[in-house]
Design a protein around this motif. Structure first.
Motif, PDB file in Angstrom:
ATOM      1  N   UNK A  41     -10.640 -10.434   1.544  1.00 20.90           N
ATOM      2  CA  UNK A  41     -11.361  -9.461   0.723  1.00 20.90           C
ATOM      3  C   UNK A  41     -12.790  -9.287   1.205  1.00 20.90           C
ATOM      4  N   UNK A  42     -13.212  -8.046   1.277  1.00 21.20           N
ATOM      5  CA  UNK A  42     -14.623  -7.749   1.504  1.00 21.20           C
ATOM      6  C   UNK A  42     -15.298  -7.540   0.146  1.00 21.20           C
ATOM      7  N   UNK A  43     -14.616  -6.785  -0.712  1.00 21.59           N
ATOM      8  CA  UNK A  43     -15.097  -6.546  -2.076  1.00 21.59           C
ATOM      9  C   UNK A  43     -13.902  -6.474  -3.001  1.00 21.59           C
ATOM     10  N   UNK A  44     -13.939  -7.238  -4.064  1.00 19.03           N
ATOM     11  CA  UNK A  44     -12.861  -7.174  -5.054  1.00 19.03           C
ATOM     12  C   UNK A  44     -13.065  -5.946  -5.930  1.00 19.03           C
ATOM     13  N   UNK A  45     -11.979  -5.299  -6.274  1.00 14.95           N
ATOM     14  CA  UNK A  45     -12.039  -4.120  -7.131  1.00 14.95           C
ATOM     15  C   UNK A  45     -11.831  -4.491  -8.589  1.00 14.95           C
ATOM     16  N   UNK A  46     -11.981  -3.512  -9.438  1.00 18.62           N
ATOM     17  CA  UNK A  46     -11.700  -3.711 -10.862  1.00 18.62           C
ATOM     18  C   UNK A  46     -11.135  -2.426 -11.450  1.00 18.62           C
ATOM     19  N   UNK A  47     -10.204  -2.588 -12.357  1.00 13.08           N
ATOM     20  CA  UNK A  47      -9.551  -1.444 -12.987  1.00 13.08           C
ATOM     21  C   UNK A  47     -10.547  -0.665 -13.829  1.00 13.08           C
TER      22      UNK A  47
ATOM     23  N   UNK B  22      -8.808  -3.692  10.518  1.00 13.31           N
ATOM     24  CA  UNK B  22      -8.860  -2.453   9.758  1.00 13.31           C
ATOM     25  C   UNK B  22      -9.425  -2.733   8.371  1.00 13.31           C
ATOM     26  N   UNK B  23     -10.319  -1.875   7.904  1.00 12.97           N
ATOM     27  CA  UNK B  23     -10.823  -1.963   6.540  1.00 12.97           C
ATOM     28  C   UNK B  23      -9.928  -1.087   5.677  1.00 12.97           C
ATOM     29  N   UNK B  24      -9.328  -1.683   4.658  1.00 13.31           N
ATOM     30  CA  UNK B  24      -8.368  -0.986   3.803  1.00 13.31           C
ATOM     31  C   UNK B  24      -8.943  -0.877   2.400  1.00 13.31           C
ATOM     32  N   UNK B  25      -8.878   0.327   1.836  1.00 19.48           N
ATOM     33  CA  UNK B  25      -9.329   0.563   0.464  1.00 19.48           C
ATOM     34  C   UNK B  25      -8.106   0.683  -0.432  1.00 19.48           C
ATOM     35  N   UNK B  26      -8.111  -0.048  -1.524  1.00 15.15           N
ATOM     36  CA  UNK B  26      -7.028   0.032  -2.502  1.00 15.15           C
ATOM     37  C   UNK B  26      -7.632   0.581  -3.781  1.00 15.15           C
TER      38      UNK B  26
ATOM     39  N   UNK C 207     -12.833   3.058 -12.331  1.00 15.98           N
ATOM     40  CA  UNK C 207     -12.830   1.687 -11.827  1.00 15.98           C
ATOM     41  C   UNK C 207     -13.504   1.589 -10.472  1.00 15.98           C
ATOM     42  N   UNK C 208     -13.356   0.431  -9.823  1.00 15.09           N
ATOM     43  CA  UNK C 208     -13.980   0.183  -8.521  1.00 15.09           C
ATOM     44  C   UNK C 208     -12.871  -0.171  -7.530  1.00 15.09           C
ATOM     45  N   UNK C 209     -12.821   0.574  -6.425  1.00 15.50           N
ATOM     46  CA  UNK C 209     -11.800   0.330  -5.408  1.00 15.50           C
ATOM     47  C   UNK C 209     -11.991  -1.028  -4.749  1.00 15.50           C
ATOM     48  N   UNK C 210     -10.870  -1.642  -4.404  1.00 19.87           N
ATOM     49  CA  UNK C 210     -10.887  -2.904  -3.678  1.00 19.87           C
ATOM     50  C   UNK C 210     -11.025  -2.599  -2.194  1.00 19.87           C
ATOM     51  N   UNK C 211     -11.764  -3.440  -1.505  1.00 18.65           N
ATOM     52  CA  UNK C 211     -11.958  -3.258  -0.063  1.00 18.65           C
ATOM     53  C   UNK C 211     -11.578  -4.568   0.599  1.00 18.65           C
ATOM     54  N   UNK C 212     -10.626  -4.499   1.510  1.00 20.31           N
ATOM     55  CA  UNK C 212     -10.233  -5.717   2.212  1.00 20.31           C
ATOM     56  C   UNK C 212     -10.122  -5.430   3.698  1.00 20.31           C
TER      57      UNK C 212
END
Length: 188
Positions: free
Chosen positions: A106-112, A12-16, A86-91
């Motif tokens: 992690x697929x893409x690290x997010x940033x606040x 599952x790809x999860x967005x935080x 910011x940028x959502x994290x995708x894992x």
């Protein structure tokens, strides 16, 4: 959410959602900030006097890629959306056939999001709001508006419009009757 089939269950790809930036007044006092309410992350605003200058967020939508917050709908929240969000994290999470997460990465690290310092003076804003609200009441007006500018810099130090409402009512899960009351208010 996107689902991919894996041999041991599913992936599952999860967005935080990223932590949203804070909006400060000219002296560093937080005016719009992140908070927790009933176990959910929410955007918290002063209860009165700041609606028209700060604005508010749209209600969060469970189908919008996992976002905790909506997007800026008006005011500084809308104007500075790109800076604040910011940028959502995708894992990616591997889930076994019992629904247990057995691996992740992690697929893409997010940033606040970044905070902004506005030219607004919190105390001046509240004083101007109370003055306009009281004056409208004394003379039987439905409302009024005022702006306080620094004539040398052009900065907006206070911006009010009466009536306003508590933007905290708009957060997801708020009582629908409160929102309907706002919509039907003769002074809106």
């Amino acid at each position: 959410q996107q689902l991919l089939i894996a041999l041991s269950g599913q992936v599952e790809v999860v967005f935080e959602d990223a932590e949203r930036g804070v909006i400060y007044d000219r002296y560093g006092v937080a005016l719009a900030k992140n908070s927790e309410f009933e176990g959910k992350n929410i955007r918290a605003y002063p209860p009165e006097g700041f609606l028209h200058v700060l604005g508010f967020l749209t209600q969060d939508d469970p189908n919008n890629g996992g976002k905790k917050f909506g997007v800026g709908a008006s005011g500084l929240e809308a104007v500075y959306e790109e800076i604040l969000k910011g940028v959502s994290e995708k894992r990616i999470e591997e889930i076994d056939n019992k629904g247990t997460v057995v691996g992740s990465g992690f697929l893409e690290r997010g940033s606040a999001g970044s905070g902004i310092i506005s030219a607004i003076d919190k105390d001046l804003q509240l004083a101007l709001y109370q003055n306009i609200k009281n004056t409208a009441g004394v003379y039987g007006f439905n409302g009024g508006a005022a702006v306080f500018l620094d004539v040398s810099s052009g900065e907006t130090l206070a911006l009010v419009s009466v009536p306003d409402f508590d933007p905290n009512v708009l957060r997801s899960g708020s009582d629908a009757s409160n929102i309907q009351e706002l919509l039907n208010s003769p002074g809106r």
